[in-house]
Motif scaffolding. Structure first.
Motif, PDB file in Angstrom:
ATOM      1  N   ALA B  97       0.810  -1.215   0.000  1.00  0.00           N
ATOM      2  CA  ALA B  97       0.000   0.000   0.000  1.00  0.00           C
ATOM      3  C   ALA B  97       0.843   1.265   0.000  1.00  0.00           C
ATOM      4  O   ALA B  97       0.304   2.364   0.100  1.00  0.00           O
ATOM      5  CB  ALA B  97      -0.930   0.001   1.217  1.00  0.00           C
ATOM      6  N   HIS B  98       2.137   1.118  -0.095  1.00  0.00           N
ATOM      7  CA  HIS B  98       2.985   2.305  -0.124  1.00  0.00           C
ATOM      8  C   HIS B  98       2.843   3.032  -1.449  1.00  0.00           C
ATOM      9  O   HIS B  98       2.415   2.452  -2.447  1.00  0.00           O
ATOM     10  CB  HIS B  98       4.446   1.910   0.085  1.00  0.00           C
ATOM     11  N   GLY B  99       3.213   4.296  -1.450  1.00  0.00           N
ATOM     12  CA  GLY B  99       3.157   5.071  -2.674  1.00  0.00           C
ATOM     13  C   GLY B  99       4.203   4.618  -3.671  1.00  0.00           C
ATOM     14  O   GLY B  99       5.145   3.898  -3.350  1.00  0.00           O
ATOM     15  N   TYR B 100       4.000   5.040  -4.881  1.00  0.00           N
ATOM     16  CA  TYR B 100       4.923   4.690  -5.948  1.00  0.00           C
ATOM     17  C   TYR B 100       6.236   5.458  -5.854  1.00  0.00           C
ATOM     18  O   TYR B 100       6.280   6.605  -5.421  1.00  0.00           O
ATOM     19  CB  TYR B 100       4.309   5.024  -7.316  1.00  0.00           C
ATOM     20  N   THR B 101       7.295   4.797  -6.326  1.00  0.00           N
ATOM     21  CA  THR B 101       8.553   5.465  -6.645  1.00  0.00           C
ATOM     22  C   THR B 101       8.626   5.554  -8.159  1.00  0.00           C
ATOM     23  O   THR B 101       8.496   4.528  -8.842  1.00  0.00           O
ATOM     24  CB  THR B 101       9.760   4.680  -6.112  1.00  0.00           C
ATOM     25  N   PHE B 102       8.804   6.762  -8.675  1.00  0.00           N
ATOM     26  CA  PHE B 102       8.789   6.980 -10.117  1.00  0.00           C
ATOM     27  C   PHE B 102      10.205   7.125 -10.665  1.00  0.00           C
ATOM     28  O   PHE B 102      11.105   7.642  -9.998  1.00  0.00           O
ATOM     29  CB  PHE B 102       8.028   8.262 -10.460  1.00  0.00           C
ATOM     30  N   GLY B 103      10.360   6.690 -11.922  1.00  0.00           N
ATOM     31  CA  GLY B 103      11.551   7.021 -12.669  1.00  0.00           C
ATOM     32  C   GLY B 103      11.482   8.462 -13.158  1.00  0.00           C
ATOM     33  O   GLY B 103      10.474   9.154 -12.968  1.00  0.00           O
TER      34      GLY B 103
END
Lengths: 111, 111
Positions: B97-103
């Motif tokens: 449920a953690h937020g995304y890490t984006f490129g």
């Protein structure tokens, strides 16, 4: 289906002004809610999140409270800085992998 | 540094050409997704994966293929590029449920 609606921009404020960016959502279940920030030429960065009703997410002076009764997750900051100029995205995620984003709100802070 | 790495950063294609956008993460995240970002439309989900060997379609999958042979890699293939695929593409990963890490994104222009 799930969706997110956030206030249209652009928003222009003077330094030290109060910021509110409205975000409302539609969801069938009990989603987690997020705010992301995107600086020019970069990817999105997670700013804060809330996973259940009445939770308050906070980070770097920004706050947002998960309001189930009004299906809202408005972003606030008491005193903005020039360095806060960016595009802000509200998002929700349900039990699956489907994270839905709002259209983004561009904030410009002038000195 | 740990995170999501996308290559290339910029690409120009001619209509009808094919190419692969690369994405790799070193955080052992289960979920990986591809989004496209277009002005005024926020981010739209193209394809996603909940683990190695498992992929599924998002909102706008037509014209794109993905595969997930390892946890780390999630390439996006454009089969026959069209001008409508001109966009900024973001790969993202997350755990639970953690937020995304984006490129940092790939800016693609199809002429």
């Amino acid at each position: 289906g799930n969706s997110v609606t956030q206030m249209e921009g652009p928003v222009t404020l003077s330094e030290e002004a109060f910021l509110t960016i409205n975000c409302t959502y539609t969801a069938t279940g009990y989603p987690s809610l997020f705010w992301y920030v995107q600086y020019p030429g970069e990817g999105l960065q997670l700013l804060l999140k809330a996973t259940k009703a009445d939770d308050k997410g906070s980070n770097k002076g920004f706050e947002a409270t998960y309001r189930k009764e009004t299906t809202s997750f408005h972003l606030e900051k008491g005193s903005v800085q020039v360095s806060d100029s960016a595009v802000y995205f509200c998002a929700l995620s349900d039990a699956g992998n489907d994270m839905r984003f709002g259209a983004g709100t561009r904030l410009t802070v002038k000195p | 540094n740990a995170g999501v790495t996308q290559t290339p950063k910029f690409q120009v294609l001619k209509t009808g050409q094919s190419m692969t956008l690369q994405c790799a993460q070193d955080m052992n995240h289960e979920y990986m997704s591809w989004y496209r970002q277009d002005p005024g439309m926020g981010l739209r989900l193209i394809h996603y994966s909940v683990g190695a060997g498992i992929t599924d379609q998002g909102e706008v999958p037509n014209g794109y293929n993905v595969s997930r042979s390892t946890t780390e890699d999630f390439p996006l293939r454009l089969l026959s590029a069209a001008p409508s695929q001109t966009s900024v593409y973001f790969c993202a990963s997350r755990q639970g449920a953690h937020g995304y890490t984006f490129g940092s994104g790939t800016r693609l222009t199809v002429v």
